[in-house]
Each structure stands twice: as structure tokens, then as C-alpha cells.
Design a protein around this motif. Structure first.
Motif, PDB file in Angstrom:
ATOM      1  N   VAL A  47     -20.656  58.679  35.306  1.00  0.00           N
ATOM      2  CA  VAL A  47     -21.035  58.439  33.796  1.00  0.00           C
ATOM      3  C   VAL A  47     -20.484  57.441  33.380  1.00  0.00           C
ATOM      4  CG1 VAL A  47     -21.853  59.608  31.618  1.00  0.00           C
ATOM      5  CG2 VAL A  47     -21.810  61.122  33.796  1.00  0.00           C
ATOM      6  N   VAL A  48     -21.571  56.235  32.963  1.00  0.00           N
ATOM      7  CA  VAL A  48     -20.863  55.159  32.035  1.00  0.00           C
ATOM      8  C   VAL A  48     -21.129  55.515  30.453  1.00  0.00           C
ATOM      9  CG1 VAL A  48     -21.777  52.790  31.898  1.00  0.00           C
ATOM     10  CG2 VAL A  48     -21.379  53.686  34.132  1.00  0.00           C
ATOM     11  N   GLU A  49     -22.511  55.986  30.629  1.00  0.00           N
ATOM     12  CA  GLU A  49     -22.820  56.279  28.783  1.00  0.00           C
ATOM     13  C   GLU A  49     -23.873  57.630  28.847  1.00  0.00           C
ATOM     14  OE1 GLU A  49     -25.829  54.278  25.763  1.00  0.00           O
ATOM     15  OE2 GLU A  49     -24.973  53.084  27.313  1.00  0.00           O
ATOM     16  N   ARG A  50     -23.685  58.209  27.904  1.00  0.00           N
ATOM     17  CA  ARG A  50     -24.632  59.486  27.814  1.00  0.00           C
ATOM     18  C   ARG A  50     -24.987  59.556  26.187  1.00  0.00           C
ATOM     19  NH1 ARG A  50     -25.491  65.066  30.314  1.00  0.00           N
ATOM     20  NH2 ARG A  50     -27.274  65.632  28.852  1.00  0.00           N
ATOM     21  N   THR A  51     -26.079  59.641  26.003  1.00  0.00           N
ATOM     22  CA  THR A  51     -26.743  59.830  24.507  1.00  0.00           C
ATOM     23  C   THR A  51     -27.911  60.987  25.083  1.00  0.00           C
ATOM     24  OG1 THR A  51     -28.618  58.191  24.859  1.00  0.00           O
ATOM     25  CG2 THR A  51     -26.202  57.619  23.872  1.00  0.00           C
ATOM     26  N   ARG A  54     -30.647  59.272  26.757  1.00  0.00           N
ATOM     27  CA  ARG A  54     -30.324  58.414  28.027  1.00  0.00           C
ATOM     28  C   ARG A  54     -29.153  58.665  28.568  1.00  0.00           C
ATOM     29  NH1 ARG A  54     -29.432  51.807  28.183  1.00  0.00           N
ATOM     30  NH2 ARG A  54     -28.155  52.338  26.692  1.00  0.00           N
ATOM     31  N   LEU A  55     -29.275  58.548  30.044  1.00  0.00           N
ATOM     32  CA  LEU A  55     -28.035  58.700  30.925  1.00  0.00           C
ATOM     33  C   LEU A  55     -27.813  57.468  31.604  1.00  0.00           C
ATOM     34  CD1 LEU A  55     -25.721  60.621  32.140  1.00  0.00           C
ATOM     35  CD2 LEU A  55     -27.516  61.200  33.757  1.00  0.00           C
ATOM     36  N   VAL A  56     -26.710  56.854  31.675  1.00  0.00           N
ATOM     37  CA  VAL A  56     -26.514  55.515  32.510  1.00  0.00           C
ATOM     38  C   VAL A  56     -25.066  55.980  33.602  1.00  0.00           C
ATOM     39  CG1 VAL A  56     -25.799  53.274  32.624  1.00  0.00           C
ATOM     40  CG2 VAL A  56     -27.083  54.311  30.564  1.00  0.00           C
ATOM     41  N   GLU A 104     -25.567  42.545  28.368  1.00  0.00           N
ATOM     42  CA  GLU A 104     -26.424  43.407  27.672  1.00  0.00           C
ATOM     43  C   GLU A 104     -27.847  42.966  28.306  1.00  0.00           C
ATOM     44  OE1 GLU A 104     -25.807  45.786  25.302  1.00  0.00           O
ATOM     45  OE2 GLU A 104     -23.601  45.217  25.750  1.00  0.00           O
ATOM     46  N   LYS A 124     -25.700  50.081  38.077  1.00  0.00           N
ATOM     47  CA  LYS A 124     -26.067  51.010  37.015  1.00  0.00           C
ATOM     48  C   LYS A 124     -27.693  51.241  36.909  1.00  0.00           C
ATOM     49  CE  LYS A 124     -22.765  49.130  33.955  1.00  0.00           C
ATOM     50  NZ  LYS A 124     -22.483  48.487  32.578  1.00  0.00           N
ATOM     51  N   SER A 126     -30.059  53.648  34.750  1.00  0.00           N
ATOM     52  CA  SER A 126     -30.436  54.408  33.478  1.00  0.00           C
ATOM     53  C   SER A 126     -31.700  55.053  33.351  1.00  0.00           C
ATOM     54  CB  SER A 126     -30.803  52.984  32.206  1.00  0.00           C
ATOM     55  OG  SER A 126     -31.546  53.572  31.238  1.00  0.00           O
ATOM     56  N   GLU A 128     -34.063  57.986  31.504  1.00  0.00           N
ATOM     57  CA  GLU A 128     -34.638  58.353  30.243  1.00  0.00           C
ATOM     58  C   GLU A 128     -35.806  59.368  30.475  1.00  0.00           C
ATOM     59  OE1 GLU A 128     -35.466  55.363  27.405  1.00  0.00           O
ATOM     60  OE2 GLU A 128     -33.840  54.089  28.065  1.00  0.00           O
TER      61      GLU A 128
END
Length: 190
Positions: A47-51, A54-56, A104, A124, A126, A128
Motif C-alpha cells: 500500500v502506497v496510499e489509502r483514503t 482511493r487505494l494506491v 504528480e 503504481k 490507483s 477507486e
């Protein structure tokens, strides 16, 4: 006049053939680049990012230049093979970047690989929810899918594209997200 023109055409063809043979002999002597993706050394996804939306997830894959000359990866694209006809409950996008140089935007900045050196590219994904699904629902129903890692390479050899086919399972994504897969049609996704 016609035989003189024929003679010049034959001479031109001979010159072109000799030039090509000379180029091949020179490249054989000096060597060329040889970019080799080390898929067997690719890291596991993490996991790089989780909100909430969204999961990256990302993984790193080494690329080695096993040739005798410098090489350039001019472009790299991670093309997700999950069309809406197969599954439209999630929006999944892929991206490639050089390790240590995150961007970015979705632009891949060209990178040199010196002879007998290795670089790492970061893949990566992403994910959603789509069509009213929240992230957990989208992942719970997701199938396994393939991705094409397409990269443009050049050096002494003219620029050309190469492709690696990768696969990720729904079980891998669900485990990273902490989501249970849903039984569909009498069997579990994946």
C-alpha cells in the motif's frame, strides 16, 4: 543512357549493402545496449496510499542494462487490462515512475541506464469505486486482471517498444485493502 543509369543503381545498392554490413560489424565489435526487466526480482505489491475513496498500491521492478553501451528508457506506460465489459465497478489506473523521483503527473521522464547497471521502476495502481460503489465494495467484487508494462528503449539500436505482461489477483488487492472477496456465481473471485 539506360545502361549508365542501371550501373549507378547497382552501385548505389552495393554501397547500401556494404554500409549495412559495416554497421553490423561495428555494432558487433562495440556492442549495443540490452535492457532486461528483472520480473523475477519484482517486489510484492504494498500500500502506497489509502483514503476512503482511493487505494494506491505499488511494486518495484528492476531494469538492467546487460549490454556494452548506454541505454535510454524514453517512455514507460502501465496499461491496465480491466475493461468495463469485464468489470465496471472500479476505476483502475496504472502509472510508472523512476524510483526516488515520484511525479504528480503521469509523465515518464526519460532515464539513462549505463552499461552493466540497474535502475528500479515503480509501478503504481490507483483503485477507486465506480458506479456508486465505495472502495470496499469495488475491491470485494474485483476480478483478477492483467497489465501491460510497455516501455520505449533506445541506444545504438533504433528506438523501439517492448512489453511485459504482468498479472495481479483480486486476492492480492483484497488482502492489501483488508477487504473480503465476495462469492459470485458459486466461486470466489480470483
Amino acid at each position: 543512357m539506360g545502361s549508365e543509369l542501371g550501373w549507378w543503381i547497382h552501385l548505389l545498392v552495393v554501397i547500401l549493402i556494404v554500409e549495412e554490413i559495416g554497421r553490423r560489424v561495428l555494432f558487433a565489435y562495440l556492442g549495443t545496449e540490452k535492457i532486461v526487466p528483472k520480473t523475477e526480482e519484482m517486489t510484492a505489491y504494498s500500500v502506497v496510499e489509502r483514503t476512503d475513496e482511493r487505494l494506491v498500491i505499488g511494486a518495484t521492478i528492476p531494469f538492467a542494462n546487460e549490454g556494452k553501451q548506454c541505454a535510454t528508457i524514453m517512455d514507460a506506460i502501465l496499461r491496465v487490462q480491466l475493461p468495463y465489459e469485464q468489470y465496471d465497478g472500479a476505476l483502475v489506473r496504472g502509472k510508472v515512475e523512476l524510483a526516488g523521483a515520484p511525479r504528480e503527473d503521469d509523465y515518464f521522464e526519460a532515464v539513462l541506464i549505463q552499461k552493466r547497471e540497474c535502475i528500479d521502476l515503480v509501478l503504481k495502481l490507483s483503485i477507486e469505486g465506480r458506479k456508486g460503489n465505495n472502495l470496499e465494495e469495488a475491491i470485494a467484487h474485483m476480478p483478477d486482471f492483467r497489465m501491460d508494462l510497455i516501455y520505449q528503449e533506445t541506444g545504438r539500436i533504433p528506438a523501439h517498444y517492448s512489453k511485459i505482461m504482468l498479472k495481479i489477483t483480486a486476492a492480492e488487492i483484497a488482502a492489501l485493502a483488508g477487504v473480503a472477496l465476495v462469492e459470485e456465481g458459486g466461486r470466489k473471485n480470483g
